[in-house]
Design a protein around this motif. Structure first.
Motif, PDB file in Angstrom:
ATOM      1  N   PRO A  89      -8.250   5.438  -9.195  1.00  0.00           N
ATOM      2  CA  PRO A  89      -8.127   3.750  -8.856  1.00  0.00           C
ATOM      3  C   PRO A  89      -6.865   3.735  -8.512  1.00  0.00           C
ATOM      4  CG  PRO A  89      -9.681   4.211 -10.659  1.00  0.00           C
ATOM      5  CD  PRO A  89      -9.076   5.902 -10.710  1.00  0.00           C
ATOM      6  N   LYS A  90      -6.242   2.563  -7.840  1.00  0.00           N
ATOM      7  CA  LYS A  90      -5.005   2.666  -7.321  1.00  0.00           C
ATOM      8  C   LYS A  90      -4.506   0.724  -8.207  1.00  0.00           C
ATOM      9  CE  LYS A  90      -5.454   5.730  -2.903  1.00  0.00           C
ATOM     10  NZ  LYS A  90      -7.134   5.622  -3.479  1.00  0.00           N
ATOM     11  N   THR A  91      -5.626   0.174  -7.948  1.00  0.00           N
ATOM     12  CA  THR A  91      -5.157  -0.673  -8.831  1.00  0.00           C
ATOM     13  C   THR A  91      -5.710  -0.623 -10.352  1.00  0.00           C
ATOM     14  OG1 THR A  91      -7.085  -1.835  -8.102  1.00  0.00           O
ATOM     15  CG2 THR A  91      -5.046  -1.644  -6.477  1.00  0.00           C
ATOM     16  N   THR A  92      -5.441  -1.880 -10.467  1.00  0.00           N
ATOM     17  CA  THR A  92      -5.545  -2.722 -11.874  1.00  0.00           C
ATOM     18  C   THR A  92      -6.509  -3.788 -12.327  1.00  0.00           C
ATOM     19  OG1 THR A  92      -3.777  -5.148 -11.417  1.00  0.00           O
ATOM     20  CG2 THR A  92      -2.649  -3.580 -12.578  1.00  0.00           C
ATOM     21  N   PRO A  93      -7.303  -3.586 -13.021  1.00  0.00           N
ATOM     22  CA  PRO A  93      -8.319  -4.251 -12.938  1.00  0.00           C
ATOM     23  C   PRO A  93      -8.479  -5.968 -12.207  1.00  0.00           C
ATOM     24  CG  PRO A  93      -8.601  -3.737 -15.602  1.00  0.00           C
ATOM     25  CD  PRO A  93      -7.033  -3.530 -13.979  1.00  0.00           C
ATOM     26  N   ASP A  94      -7.256  -6.297 -11.910  1.00  0.00           N
ATOM     27  CA  ASP A  94      -6.944  -8.020 -11.422  1.00  0.00           C
ATOM     28  C   ASP A  94      -6.960  -7.500  -9.958  1.00  0.00           C
ATOM     29  OD1 ASP A  94      -4.194  -6.756 -11.542  1.00  0.00           O
ATOM     30  OD2 ASP A  94      -3.773  -8.535 -12.641  1.00  0.00           O
ATOM     31  N   GLY A  95      -6.872  -6.008  -9.517  1.00  0.00           N
ATOM     32  CA  GLY A  95      -6.621  -6.030  -8.096  1.00  0.00           C
ATOM     33  C   GLY A  95      -5.697  -5.818  -8.347  1.00  0.00           C
ATOM     34  N   ARG A  96      -4.635  -5.720  -8.753  1.00  0.00           N
ATOM     35  CA  ARG A  96      -2.745  -5.801  -8.359  1.00  0.00           C
ATOM     36  C   ARG A  96      -2.642  -3.983  -8.104  1.00  0.00           C
ATOM     37  NH1 ARG A  96       0.650 -10.045 -11.958  1.00  0.00           N
ATOM     38  NH2 ARG A  96      -0.323 -11.935 -10.957  1.00  0.00           N
ATOM     39  N   LEU A  97      -1.821  -3.816  -7.254  1.00  0.00           N
ATOM     40  CA  LEU A  97      -1.563  -1.832  -7.193  1.00  0.00           C
ATOM     41  C   LEU A  97      -1.052  -1.263  -8.648  1.00  0.00           C
ATOM     42  CD1 LEU A  97      -1.538  -0.400  -4.650  1.00  0.00           C
ATOM     43  CD2 LEU A  97       1.353  -0.604  -4.039  1.00  0.00           C
ATOM     44  N   LEU A  98      -0.910  -0.637  -8.881  1.00  0.00           N
ATOM     45  CA  LEU A  98      -0.524   0.628 -10.000  1.00  0.00           C
ATOM     46  C   LEU A  98       0.958   0.258  -9.699  1.00  0.00           C
ATOM     47  CD1 LEU A  98      -2.560   3.008 -11.133  1.00  0.00           C
ATOM     48  CD2 LEU A  98      -2.628   0.412 -12.071  1.00  0.00           C
ATOM     49  N   HIS A  99       1.899   0.824 -10.506  1.00  0.00           N
ATOM     50  CA  HIS A  99       3.579   0.483 -10.331  1.00  0.00           C
ATOM     51  C   HIS A  99       3.926   1.671  -9.799  1.00  0.00           C
ATOM     52  CE1 HIS A  99       3.857  -3.965 -11.345  1.00  0.00           C
ATOM     53  NE2 HIS A  99       4.127  -3.669 -12.058  1.00  0.00           N
ATOM     54  N   GLU A 100       2.609   2.535 -11.230  1.00  0.00           N
ATOM     55  CA  GLU A 100       3.152   4.642 -10.263  1.00  0.00           C
ATOM     56  C   GLU A 100       3.054   4.591  -8.951  1.00  0.00           C
ATOM     57  OE1 GLU A 100       1.099   3.718 -15.123  1.00  0.00           O
ATOM     58  OE2 GLU A 100       1.472   2.946 -12.480  1.00  0.00           O
ATOM     59  N   MET A 101       2.155   3.621  -8.266  1.00  0.00           N
ATOM     60  CA  MET A 101       1.644   4.108  -7.082  1.00  0.00           C
ATOM     61  C   MET A 101       2.773   4.049  -5.569  1.00  0.00           C
ATOM     62  SD  MET A 101      -1.389   4.798  -7.481  1.00  0.00           S
ATOM     63  CE  MET A 101      -1.330   5.475  -5.720  1.00  0.00           C
ATOM     64  N   ILE A 102       4.292   3.474  -5.954  1.00  0.00           N
ATOM     65  CA  ILE A 102       4.925   3.478  -5.568  1.00  0.00           C
ATOM     66  C   ILE A 102       5.702   4.575  -5.302  1.00  0.00           C
ATOM     67  CG2 ILE A 102       7.832   2.109  -5.854  1.00  0.00           C
ATOM     68  CD1 ILE A 102       6.107  -0.063  -7.136  1.00  0.00           C
ATOM     69  N   LEU A 103       5.292   5.382  -6.873  1.00  0.00           N
ATOM     70  CA  LEU A 103       6.382   7.034  -6.380  1.00  0.00           C
ATOM     71  C   LEU A 103       5.681   7.961  -5.468  1.00  0.00           C
ATOM     72  CD1 LEU A 103       6.671   7.496 -10.396  1.00  0.00           C
ATOM     73  CD2 LEU A 103       8.338   6.781  -8.461  1.00  0.00           C
ATOM     74  N   VAL A 104       4.341   7.289  -5.975  1.00  0.00           N
ATOM     75  CA  VAL A 104       3.497   8.214  -4.477  1.00  0.00           C
ATOM     76  C   VAL A 104       3.572   7.942  -3.125  1.00  0.00           C
ATOM     77  CG1 VAL A 104       0.882   8.552  -3.981  1.00  0.00           C
ATOM     78  CG2 VAL A 104       1.694   8.109  -6.511  1.00  0.00           C
ATOM     79  N   CYS A 105       3.879   6.047  -2.924  1.00  0.00           N
ATOM     80  CA  CYS A 105       4.130   6.053  -1.925  1.00  0.00           C
ATOM     81  C   CYS A 105       5.402   7.032  -1.052  1.00  0.00           C
ATOM     82  CB  CYS A 105       4.304   4.320  -1.540  1.00  0.00           C
ATOM     83  SG  CYS A 105       4.923   4.059   0.007  1.00  0.00           S
ATOM     84  N   ASP A 106       6.616   7.279  -2.260  1.00  0.00           N
ATOM     85  CA  ASP A 106       8.317   7.906  -1.771  1.00  0.00           C
ATOM     86  C   ASP A 106       7.665   9.194  -1.851  1.00  0.00           C
ATOM     87  OD1 ASP A 106      10.646   7.684  -1.453  1.00  0.00           O
ATOM     88  OD2 ASP A 106      10.684   9.010  -3.151  1.00  0.00           O
ATOM     89  N   ALA A 107       6.601   9.532  -1.968  1.00  0.00           N
ATOM     90  CA  ALA A 107       6.428  10.710  -1.905  1.00  0.00           C
ATOM     91  C   ALA A 107       6.052  11.556  -1.118  1.00  0.00           C
ATOM     92  CB  ALA A 107       5.321  12.053  -3.228  1.00  0.00           C
ATOM     93  N   TYR A 108       5.264  10.603  -0.045  1.00  0.00           N
ATOM     94  CA  TYR A 108       4.339  10.981   1.346  1.00  0.00           C
ATOM     95  C   TYR A 108       5.577   9.843   2.260  1.00  0.00           C
ATOM     96  CZ  TYR A 108       0.378  12.431  -1.268  1.00  0.00           C
ATOM     97  OH  TYR A 108      -0.783  13.063  -1.972  1.00  0.00           O
ATOM     98  N   ARG A 109       6.551   9.196   1.980  1.00  0.00           N
ATOM     99  CA  ARG A 109       7.043   9.500   2.481  1.00  0.00           C
ATOM    100  C   ARG A 109       7.422  10.716   3.233  1.00  0.00           C
ATOM    101  NH1 ARG A 109      11.534   7.902   3.061  1.00  0.00           N
ATOM    102  NH2 ARG A 109      11.890   7.854   0.625  1.00  0.00           N
ATOM    103  N   LYS A 110       7.963  11.183   2.044  1.00  0.00           N
ATOM    104  CA  LYS A 110       8.772  12.331   2.536  1.00  0.00           C
ATOM    105  C   LYS A 110       8.354  13.549   3.170  1.00  0.00           C
ATOM    106  CE  LYS A 110      11.934  11.554  -2.019  1.00  0.00           C
ATOM    107  NZ  LYS A 110      11.955  12.012  -3.470  1.00  0.00           N
ATOM    108  N   ASP A 111       6.629  13.806   2.706  1.00  0.00           N
ATOM    109  CA  ASP A 111       5.965  14.334   3.544  1.00  0.00           C
ATOM    110  C   ASP A 111       5.831  14.355   5.423  1.00  0.00           C
ATOM    111  OD1 ASP A 111       4.923  16.003   0.765  1.00  0.00           O
ATOM    112  OD2 ASP A 111       3.183  14.827   0.736  1.00  0.00           O
TER     113      ASP A 111
END
Length: 945
Positions: free
Chosen positions: A86-108
């Motif tokens: 699950p990538k979102t909070t119960p109210d539908g907002r993106l989890l803050h931790e996913m910003i770190l994941v996004c940066d990792a995939y930009r590098k990949d």
């Protein structure tokens, strides 16, 4: 969309017996373990999340300790993890931790290894969060210029899915991909790019195709297939474009790829009905059938040819290709040959029947020369039936066919010989000019006939149609030759007593004298060699049949002798010759009766056969004109009536078929003019690509929409009561070998139900494919859960189970609601089928398992009851309508069906209307249902209906 309906891209097998690990041990392995431990821990985390566990505490651990690792296996597993977590909070907002994941995939996406780049791009196709994708767009664009084709083609796919889902992230995607396509050299990249343009911007795709339409033949097959699809879609939507692309389709018929040729031929047929186009497409189909080794492919392409034939305008074009179609007979598969012969027979005309018969005669002769194979006999049977049909429709051909086929009367395969005999019987009755030829040929092969059934038929034909004195004498000679030395009893006793010819003498043991039933002496001895077996083999055929106890052939012989003797008396004036011939016939009958009453045959003669032979002896002793008429005229009239009824029935069925195929236009039907048709009305014809996709997915909603009450609502099963905390009902959708359960679950309480899980189990040959995922239901909320079940055989299966759930905030144990059983109906797998009377009788004799059902009904009309049985059991009535018409107080009918698993089901309905009980009396009688073995539940379950 509920959690159960989310699109699943990755299927992972979960071992059911493994114990789920604790979150603490997983966290420890992920933080401090080596690469191997981290890999195993990550796998366990993925499995637990798939089973409905949340594990929010592990998200940051994986980002800190696993995401930076460069191991390829871990990177691949992480892609699966980020897909399902699950990538979102119960109210539908993106989890803050996913910003770190996004940066990792930009590098990949900028990684030097092309596998990591390509895998990451494939993963991005599955993301549905625009906030995660937005920062990655420049890196995705840059991947279009990567040196490796694996990266470039996945970049195209990523851009296509992002453009389709979030157009605002890359509004210039069609232009970008068009420029990419113009400069690209790799076939797979071009195919993906072209596919995107077809669905995203068809005009750009057409512009590109126009620039390279002459080079289409040089493209790879994957790109050619996409081009065929584009041309079909464009011409389907805008028929005026046909002339622009028809030449391109013609060129693709010469492609080296069978798949491209098949699609191009199908597209050509839908785009043009010109004879040249139909001929080119049909020729392409025929080449495919001959060159492809896979029998399934051959059958599919043959079906396309049969579809072409159904169109009245195309049938004449295909008639010119009959000889090409017959080249398919070189395939050894029986099903392919069967379809090919049926197609050729449907297309035969006076122009090509001669060539067709020549080819079929060669094929028949070939079957005699090849080494015996289990399908050779069946193939020979098919060829005989096809030649039979040709000769009936085109009588001029019969003279060429009969001499070749009559050689097979002596065949060891009784089924093929029986088909030949049936053909000969019909030919000799219908074609007067061929009678002399058939009788002459029959006399030639008579002594070589091996099967008693064929022998009986041959005797009947000779007795019925020998009209000259010479032929009658020849028949008598053949019968004497086939019976051997008479009286039979005395000659057999002499042989048993050891009075043998010198060359047949063999060493015997001590001799013991016995007294037979007739009071004569016989000897019994122990023979010291295998000579008796040889002796039995050397017996004349008819004598062998009689000694084996088959006296039905004796009754047939008696009738034949009576007919030819009466005819001989009418032809020959000399009293001496008349009496001599009649006496010889009576002697043969008397010696057979004597043999039947003796103890020599393996089985004694039956009373029916004794009565028949005795009757014939009485008729010959009296020679009355009335008996002469009955034996020599009435028999032939009965055959004539039967054949004319059969011909009438065939004509009626052909008329019905032709009426189906003829396009009838009602007087008040609107006339459609293409120039005046609105653009949206042109799309009324169904898209073949869309239809084939729906068929592959088993989606039949289009058909069901016509009668929703009869289709969907009748298949809804209530699983729980209305007062249960959780209400559930299931719609059972049967699609060939799969059953899809669409279960509606309703929370009827004011509490939130967590981990609400549908637990199912099966009885019978059913297997649950996957475990449904748990869900959370808000108060008075509802959700749909889908479960797939595989079916292995026609056995009535039962699906049972329960719904378990936790109440939010309650400390009690898990709650459970038991579901009602779902019974899977066998009738969904049974389809009406057809077979010949001979095949039905053969299967009836072979099949061991029978279920006899006594009729218990309120229906008072016999025909109404038969229709009720056909509807209930999904079987087809093989008994012709003419035989069932009229009213005589009783009815007998044969029914036949096949399951989708190839199991046969036979039924015989014997019912009557007890007249003495009045007009309102219900139908009574029995239904006997048979199948091959006890395992075929068709018998048992059809009987229950």
């Amino acid at each position: 969309m509920t959690a159960a309906e989310n699109v699943c891209y990755t299927l992972i097998n979960v071992p059911m017996d493994s114990e789920p690990p604790s979150e603490i041990s997983l966290k420890n392995d992920l933080e401090k373990g080596d690469v191997k431990s981290k890999t195993e821990a990550l796998k366990k985390v993925i499995i637990m999340i798939l089973n409905g566990e949340k594990l929010p505490g592990l998200l940051m651990t994986i980002i800190r300790f696993v995401l930076p690792l460069q191991d390829h296996t871990i990177k691949k597993l992480l892609l699966v993890f980020w897909e399902i977590v699950p990538k979102t909070t119960p109210d539908g907002r993106l989890l803050h931790e996913m910003i770190l994941v996004c940066d990792a995939y930009r590098k990949d996406l900028q990684h030097p290894n092309e596998f990591i780049r390509g895998s990451t791009l494939r993963f991005l196709c599955k993301l549905k969060e625009a906030e995660l994708l937005e920062p990655l767009m420049p890196a995705i664009r840059a991947c279009l210029e990567h040196r490796h084709s694996y990266v470039r083609r996945n970049a195209v796919l990523a851009i296509y899915t992002i453009y389709r889902n979030f157009e605002h992230l890359i509004p210039d995607a069609p232009e970008l991909i068009h420029d990419f396509l113009v400069n690209e050299k790799d076939a797979s990249c071009k195919r993906n790019a072209f596919m995107m343009l077809i669905h995203a911007d068809q005009d750009r795709a057409l512009d590109y195709l126009s620039t390279c339409i002459d080079q289409v033949q040089t493209f790879g097959d994957i790109l050619q297939l996409v081009i065929v699809e584009l041309i079909y879609k464009v011409c389907h939507a805008n028929p005026s474009e046909r002339a622009r692309f028809i030449r391109c389709i013609y060129n693709l018929l010469q492609s080296s790829s069978p798949a491209v040729k098949y699609e191009a031929a199908g597209t050509l047929v839908t785009l043009s009905s010109a004879p040249t186009a139909i001929k080119a497409a049909a020729q392409c189909y025929i080449d495919l059938i001959i060159k492809e080794s896979d029998n399934n492919v051959k059958l599919i392409v043959l079906d396309r040819l049969i579809e072409l034939k159904e169109h009245p305008a195309h049938e004449r074009v295909l008639q010119d290709l009959v000889m090409d179609i017959l080249r398919v007979l070189s395939t050894p598969d029986l099903e392919v040959r069967k379809k090919t012969l049926q197609l050729a027979l449907d297309l035969v005309s006076s122009r090509n029947v001669e060539e067709l018969v020549i080819v079929l005669k060669k094929e028949v002769i070939k079957t005699n020369n090849v080494s015996e194979h289990e399908d050779t006999d069946k193939y020979r049977q098919l060829l005989v039936r096809t030649l039979h049909s040709c000769s009936v429709r085109f009588p001029d051909m019969a003279a060429n066919v009969i001499p070749v086929l009559m050689e097979f009367l002596s065949d060891s395969n009784e089924a093929a010989a029986a088909d030949v005999l049936e053909f000969v019987r019909e030919a000799i009755q219908r074609f007067d000019n061929l009678r002399m030829l058939i009788v002459e040929k029959m006399l030639e092969v008579f002594h070589a006939i091996k099967s008693v059934k064929i022998y009986r038929g041959a005797l009947w034909i000779l007795g019925e149609y020998c009209s000259t004195k010479e032929d009658i004498q020849s028949v008598m000679t053949e019968v004497r030759r086939s019976l051997g030395e008479i009286p039979i009893v005395e000659s057999e006793i002499k042989k048993e007593a050891g009075e043998l010819k010198p060359e047949e003498e063999i060493t015997v043991g001590p001799v013991q004298k016995l007294v037979t039933e007739m009071g004569t002496y016989a000897t019994q001895s122990a023979l010291s060699s295998s000579r008796p077996t040889k002796k039995e083999e050397e017996r004349p055929p008819l004598r062998g049949f009689l000694l084996d106890g088959d006296f039905f052939v004796a009754a047939s012989l008696a009738t034949t002798l009576t007919k030819i003797a009466l005819r001989y008396v009418a032809l020959v004036q000399e009293k001496k010759k008349q009496n001599s011939f009649v006496a010889e016939a009576m002697l043969l009958m008397a010696t057979i009766l004597h043999l039947g009453k003796s103890s020599l045959p393996k089985k004694p003669i039956t009373d029916d056969d004794v009565d028949r032979i005795s009757l014939c002896l009485k008729v010959l002793s009296e020679c009355s004109p009335l008996m002469n008429d009955i034996f020599n005229k009435e028999c032939r009239q009965s055959l004539s009536h039967m054949l004319s009824a059969k011909l009438e029935e065939e004509k009626l069925s052909q008329k019905k078929e032709s009426e189906k195929r003829n396009v009838t236009v009602q007087p008040d039907d609107p006339i459609s003019f293409m120039q005046l048709t609105a653009k949206n009305e042109m799309n009324c014809k169904e898209d073949q690509f869309q239809l084939s996709l729906l068929a592959a997915m088993g989606n039949t909603q289009r058909k069901e929409a016509a009668d929703p009450l009869a289709s969907k609502l009748n298949k809804v099963t209530q699983l729980t009561g209305f007062s249960d905390p959780v209400y559930a009902e299931a719609y059972v959708h049967v699609n060939q070998y799969d059953i899809v359960l669409d279960v509606l679950v309703v929370n009827q309480t004011s509490d939130t139900l967590q981990n609400c899980t549908l637990e199912l189990a099966t009885l019978g040959d059913l297997k649950l494919v996957e475990k449904p995922s748990p869900l959370t239901l808000a108060p008075h909320d509802f959700a749909n859960i889908k479960a797939n079940v595989k079916v292995a055989s026609t056995e009535n299966g039962i699906i049972f189970g329960n719904i378990v759930y936790d109440v939010s905030g309650a400390a009690s144990d898990r709650n459970c609601v038991v579901l009602s059983d779902i019974h899977i109906d066998i009738m969904d797998y049974i389809q009406p089928a057809t077979c010949t009377d001979a095949e039905f009788r053969q299967m009836w004799a072979e099949f061991e398992w029978e279920n006899k059902v006594t009729v218990n009904t309120n229906i008072i009309d016999l025909n109404d009851y038969l229709q009720h049985i056909l509807k209930s059991t999904n079987m087809k009535c093989l008994t012709p309508e003419k035989a069932l018409s009229g009213y005589c107080g009783f009815m007998a009918a044969n029914l036949y069906a096949r399951s989708i698993f190839g199991e046969d089901a036979l039924a015989n309905v014997s019912i009557e209307k007890p007249i003495h009980q009045g007009p309102e009396a219900p139908v009574t009688g029995h239904i006997r249902i048979r199948a091959k073995s006890q395992r075929d539940k068709v018998v048992e379950d059809a009987g229950k209906r």
